[in-house]
Design an enzyme around this catalytic site. Structure first.
Site, PDB file in Angstrom:
ATOM      1  N   PRO A   1       0.792  -1.209  -0.005  1.00 62.13           N
ATOM      2  CA  PRO A   1      -0.104  -0.006   0.142  1.00 62.13           C
ATOM      3  C   PRO A   1       0.990   1.124  -0.018  1.00 62.13           C
ATOM      4  O   PRO A   1       2.042   1.414   0.777  1.00 62.13           O
ATOM      5  CB  PRO A   1      -0.763  -0.057   1.149  1.00 62.13           C
ATOM      6  CG  PRO A   1      -0.743  -1.379   1.619  1.00 62.13           C
ATOM      7  CD  PRO A   1       0.506  -2.045   1.124  1.00 62.13           C
ATOM      8  N   GLY A   2       0.381   2.157  -0.779  1.00 63.35           N
ATOM      9  CA  GLY A   2       1.163   3.478  -0.696  1.00 63.35           C
ATOM     10  C   GLY A   2       2.144   3.729  -1.462  1.00 63.35           C
ATOM     11  O   GLY A   2       3.005   4.688  -1.528  1.00 63.35           O
ATOM     12  N   THR A   3       2.623   2.621  -2.232  1.00 66.73           N
ATOM     13  CA  THR A   3       3.757   2.622  -3.154  1.00 66.73           C
ATOM     14  C   THR A   3       3.661   3.393  -4.482  1.00 66.73           C
ATOM     15  O   THR A   3       4.553   3.542  -5.600  1.00 66.73           O
ATOM     16  CB  THR A   3       4.515   1.139  -3.455  1.00 66.73           C
ATOM     17  OG1 THR A   3       3.511   0.356  -3.718  1.00 66.73           O
ATOM     18  CG2 THR A   3       5.041   0.714  -2.200  1.00 66.73           C
ATOM     19  N   GLY A   4       2.396   3.785  -4.612  1.00 68.72           N
ATOM     20  CA  GLY A   4       2.342   4.532  -5.842  1.00 68.72           C
ATOM     21  C   GLY A   4       1.414   3.827  -7.079  1.00 68.72           C
ATOM     22  O   GLY A   4       1.670   4.203  -8.146  1.00 68.72           O
TER      23      GLY A   4
ATOM     24  N   THR B   1      -1.756   3.468  -7.751  1.00 66.53           N
ATOM     25  CA  THR B   1      -2.918   4.341  -8.241  1.00 66.53           C
ATOM     26  C   THR B   1      -2.294   5.384  -9.220  1.00 66.53           C
ATOM     27  O   THR B   1      -2.808   5.940 -10.154  1.00 66.53           O
ATOM     28  CB  THR B   1      -3.791   4.911  -7.402  1.00 66.53           C
ATOM     29  OG1 THR B   1      -4.087   3.853  -6.409  1.00 66.53           O
ATOM     30  CG2 THR B   1      -5.062   5.427  -7.758  1.00 66.53           C
TER      31      THR B   1
ATOM     32  N   GLU C   1      13.655   2.042  28.470  1.00 65.40           N
ATOM     33  CA  GLU C   1      13.959   2.383  27.152  1.00 65.40           C
ATOM     34  C   GLU C   1      15.519   2.539  27.207  1.00 65.40           C
ATOM     35  O   GLU C   1      16.176   2.180  26.045  1.00 65.40           O
ATOM     36  CB  GLU C   1      13.432   3.673  26.884  1.00 65.40           C
ATOM     37  CG  GLU C   1      12.050   3.801  26.713  1.00 65.40           C
ATOM     38  CD  GLU C   1      11.631   2.870  25.660  1.00 65.40           C
ATOM     39  OE1 GLU C   1      11.996   2.604  24.772  1.00 65.40           O
ATOM     40  OE2 GLU C   1      10.297   2.505  25.774  1.00 65.40           O
TER      41      GLU C   1
ATOM     42  N   ASP D   1       6.585  -5.881  23.750  1.00 65.46           N
ATOM     43  CA  ASP D   1       7.848  -6.307  23.308  1.00 65.46           C
ATOM     44  C   ASP D   1       7.762  -7.603  23.185  1.00 65.46           C
ATOM     45  O   ASP D   1       8.385  -8.371  22.388  1.00 65.46           O
ATOM     46  CB  ASP D   1       8.815  -5.642  24.216  1.00 65.46           C
ATOM     47  CG  ASP D   1       9.044  -4.157  24.081  1.00 65.46           C
ATOM     48  OD1 ASP D   1       8.626  -3.755  23.093  1.00 65.46           O
ATOM     49  OD2 ASP D   1       9.435  -3.468  25.210  1.00 65.46           O
TER      50      ASP D   1
HETATM   51  P1  ADP Z   1      -1.239   2.773  -3.777  1.00 68.42           P
HETATM   52  O1  ADP Z   1      -2.104   2.975  -4.867  1.00 68.42           O
HETATM   53  O2  ADP Z   1      -0.096   2.032  -4.211  1.00 68.42           O
HETATM   54  O3  ADP Z   1      -1.913   2.496  -2.414  1.00 68.42           O
HETATM   55  P2  ADP Z   1      -1.063   5.546  -4.237  1.00 68.42           P
HETATM   56  O4  ADP Z   1      -0.874   5.822  -5.751  1.00 68.42           O
HETATM   57  O5  ADP Z   1      -2.459   5.915  -3.824  1.00 68.42           O
HETATM   58  O6  ADP Z   1      -0.402   4.398  -3.691  1.00 68.42           O
HETATM   59  O7  ADP Z   1      -0.183   6.712  -3.529  1.00 68.42           O
HETATM   60  C1  ADP Z   1      -0.400   7.397  -2.605  1.00 68.42           C
HETATM   61  C2  ADP Z   1       0.328   8.919  -2.683  1.00 68.42           C
HETATM   62  O8  ADP Z   1       1.709   8.624  -2.237  1.00 68.42           O
HETATM   63  C3  ADP Z   1       0.295   9.653  -4.008  1.00 68.42           C
HETATM   64  O9  ADP Z   1      -0.915  10.203  -3.983  1.00 68.42           O
HETATM   65  C4  ADP Z   1       1.295  10.316  -4.051  1.00 68.42           C
HETATM   66  O10 ADP Z   1       1.354  11.574  -3.398  1.00 68.42           O
HETATM   67  C5  ADP Z   1       2.294   9.433  -2.977  1.00 68.42           C
HETATM   68  N1  ADP Z   1       3.343   8.695  -3.841  1.00 68.42           N
HETATM   69  C6  ADP Z   1       3.295   7.112  -3.636  1.00 68.42           C
HETATM   70  N2  ADP Z   1       4.374   6.926  -4.270  1.00 68.42           N
HETATM   71  C7  ADP Z   1       4.961   8.061  -5.202  1.00 68.42           C
HETATM   72  C8  ADP Z   1       6.150   8.152  -5.957  1.00 68.42           C
HETATM   73  N3  ADP Z   1       6.806   7.182  -6.558  1.00 68.42           N
HETATM   74  N4  ADP Z   1       6.176   9.580  -6.652  1.00 68.42           N
HETATM   75  C9  ADP Z   1       5.628  10.442  -5.973  1.00 68.42           C
HETATM   76  N5  ADP Z   1       4.400  10.436  -5.170  1.00 68.42           N
HETATM   77  C10 ADP Z   1       4.195   9.132  -4.648  1.00 68.42           C
HETATM   78 ZN    ZN Z   2      10.006  -1.595  25.346  1.00 69.09          ZN
HETATM   79 MG    MG Z   3      -4.476   2.807  -4.792  1.00 71.98          MG
END
Ligand code: ADP
Ligand code: ZN
Ligand code: MG
Length: 604
Positions: free
Chosen positions: A204-207, A209, A425, A500
């Site tokens: 997730p969040g690797t871009g 979309t 810690e 932990d």
């Molecule tokens: P996914 O669909 O893989 O979960 P998204 O494409 O929705 O992730 O990415 C979420 C946001 O993260 C994007 O709108 C962008 O702002 C940022 N983001 C992720 N990867 C990149 C990248 N390679 N370059 C620039 N921005 C990125």
């Molecule tokens: Zn701890």
């Molecule tokens: Mg997505």
């Protein structure tokens, strides 16, 4: 619009009613009604001045000015009427007789209104009913329509590849898709089959979309976006019908891109699991497959799908002719993280001393979305302190906020708890420092953050994709250190070490069951993990080993934990004085940065 029509109708009806009342009243006020006999009598007595025939009414004006109205039968003319009453013609000589043409507005109004008014009311009623029903109907009809969002080709903030930082291989791979969309002929002339589907794989969040959009932006073609979960509704059959309508739309706009986000929501391996809507999912998936097979060779529609769970996808999706191209998007490495940060700081005012490379170094494992979020948090932090430019300090606290959760400075802990946290810690930090395979300590703090009472931040010096057994054993030792020092210093442990211990145990288990790192149990995996979607998420582990092995695994976990305990214990004993120093420093300052921490350890 509907309201306008409604208001107008109501107004119109009220107006009609008023007009009707008015006209009946007005015709009765001035004139009196008389019978035909009375008229004949008046004529015989020469009282009549004039007669006006207006429809069936005979308006009579007498010599003295009185107005009267008599009524005749519709079929009779005035002359036959008069002759029927044997009125001598000379009596009429002095009377002015005229016929008023009553085809005017009021005439027709008078005739039609009594009949028409109820009809209009009934008609209006029906129209209202029909409109209501139709509204519902059209809603029901559009239910199966795809509500795919399509993006305007001429949109100015169209995303292109330059908005996607890093992900070099993925971009190269997708560049081909852009070519297919832009110059399909080049490939068709060579008899090449243009791929129908591209599957983007990545956490997730690797871009994913973002990349899919960028492909559409680069190729300048329409982009139909729909999420897998949008196909699945309460009613069976909706998903399949939405798929149909989505592809219909797409075919009309060819060349174009259909993007199905989170395809694992519908594309799960068929015929498994207890999931509730699973028939529906199968139907939807089948429809997607049918549609993808049904493209004409000339129809230049490319389906891009994204998922972070390639393992659960139905194999039918992956065979040639469907999603035969798979593009893996990795978490960004150091260089990519810096690039991504650069893309996202474009609109943000940064202080001169901000070094994005250092931020990138501190954020291994962050996804693109995490990095974007980090910069946003930094901007918010800056705004909250009424500063105008984002500085390094804000960026660093944003990292921690994204990693561990927001600081909870206001959480009041008593001195005893504070002391326990400080030692706990310090234990983690010191043990981590002296273990060769542990990542260096960046920061130690006893300020509560997220769920944690305090935290020790360790950051790897480089991006790593593989981990060895000694890495894991050291990690377990570091995790256990907090617990051990509490016992050592205070004689008993608190609940602060619960998570932990849980993590340490689960790492130890993974070493044995997933990574084959146990010499006793050998290089094999144990248990088949299967995710079931049944009333939410649930990981279900299917045992593929005997009770005896289960026992051995337990013994081995125990042995790993003991080894790690010994390791941690040794360091705690040897470095006790340094540990005290760190704990005291933490009590005084609450937070130690890397430099302060290392200086403390070096001093003694
Ligand atoms: P996914 O669909 O893989 O979960 P998204 O494409 O929705 O992730 O990415 C979420 C946001 O993260 C994007 O709108 C962008 O702002 C940022 N983001 C992720 N990867 C990149 C990248 N390679 N370059 C620039 N921005 C990125
Ligand atoms: Zn701890
Ligand atoms: Mg997505």
């Amino acid at each position: 619009m509907k309201n306008l029509v409604k208001n107008f109708l109501v107004f119109f009806l009220v107006f009609l009613a008023i007009a009707a009342i008015f006209s009946t009243f007005s015709s009765q006020t001035k004139t009196s009604r008389v019978g035909i006999e009375a008229l004949i009598q008046e004529l015989n007595q020469d009282k009549v001045k004039s007669l006006v025939v207006s429809g069936n009414d005979i308006e009579i004006e007498l010599q003295d000015g009185t107005l009267q109205v008599a009524q005749k039968e519709a079929s009779e003319s005035l002359s036959t009427l008069l002759s029927n009453f044997q009125l001598s013609p000379d009596k009429l000589e002095k009377v002015a007789i005229s016929v008023k043409d009553e085809s005017g507005w009021s005439y027709w109004f008078g005739i039609i209104l009594p009949i028409a008014l109820p009809l209009i009311l009934i008609a209006a009623f029906f129209i209202f009913m029909m409109r209501g029903a139709q509204g519902m109907n059209s809603k029901a009809m559009s239910f199966g329509q795809s509500n795919a969002k399509d993006f305007n080709i001429n949109n100015k903030d169209q995303v292109t590849f330059k908005d996607v930082a890093g992900a070099k291989e993925a971009k190269e791979e997708l560049h081909e898709v852009v070519e297919f969309l832009k110059y399909p002929k080049k490939f068709q002339d060579l008899g090449a089959r243009i791929p129908r589907g591209v599957l983007l794989l990545g956490s997730p969040g690797t871009g994913k979309t973002l990349l899919a959009r960028a492909v559409a932006g680069e190729a300048k073609v329409p982009f139909f976006h729909m999420s897998g979960s949008e196909f699945v509704e309460m009613f069976v059959g909706v998903g399949a019908s939405r798929v149909r309508s989505l592809f219909q739309k797409a075919k009309k706009h060819s060349p174009c891109i259909v993007f199905i986000d989170e395809i694992d929501a519908v594309g799960r391996r068929r015929g498994s699991g207890l999931g509730g809507s699973h028939d529906e999912r199968e139907q939807t998936l089948n429809q997607i497959l049918v549609e993808m097979d049904g493209f004409e060779p000339t129809q230049n529609v490319i389906v891009i799908a994204a998922t972070n769970r390639p393992d659960v996808l139905d194999p039918a999706l992956l065979r040639p002719g469907r999603f035969d191209r798979q593009v893996v998007i990795d978490r960004p490495d150091l260089k990519d993280r810096e690039e991504i940060l650069k893309v996202h700081v474009k609109k943000k005012p940064l202080a001169k001393d901000v070094d994005l490379k250092r931020i990138a170094e501190r954020t291994p494992g962050f996804s693109g979305a995490d990095l974007a979020n980090l910069l946003n948090e930094a901007a918010i932090l800056t705004a909250r302190t009424d500063k105008k430019i984002i500085g390094m300090e804000e960026l660093f606290s944003a990292i921690e906020k994204v990693m561990i959760g927001p600081e909870r400075k206001s959480r009041i802990i008593n001195d005893k708890e504070k002391k326990i946290t400080a030692y706990h810690e310090a234990g983690h930090a010191v043990v981590a420092h002296f273990l060769p395979n542990s990542d260096p300590v960046q920061k130690v703090s006893i300020i509560a953050r997220g769920q944690a009472g305090g935290y020790t931040l360790k950051v790897p010096t480089e991006d790593r994709y593989f981990h060895s057994k000694s890495d894991f054993m050291d990690e377990i030792a570091v995790l256990l250190a907090g617990h051990l020092i509490e016992k050592e210093v205070f004689g008993e442990v608190t609940t602060g070490a619960t998570s932990d211990l849980r993590r340490a145990t689960s790492i130890a288990r993974s070493l044995i069951t997933d990574y084959g790192m146990s010499d006793v149990l050998g290089p094999r995996t144990f248990g088949q993990k299967e995710e079931l979607i049944f009333l939410g998420r649930e990981i279900h582990e299917q045992r593929d080993y005997s009770e005896k092995i289960a026992e051995e695994i337990d013994v081995e976990i125990h042995s790993f934990i003991s080894q790690a305990t010994l390791k941690a214990q040794k360091i705690i004993q040897e470095q006790r004085d340094k540990l005290e120093k760190v704990a005291l420093a933490l009590l005084a300052k609450e937070t130690l940065e890397k430099e302060e921490f290392e200086a403390l350890l070096a001093a003694a």
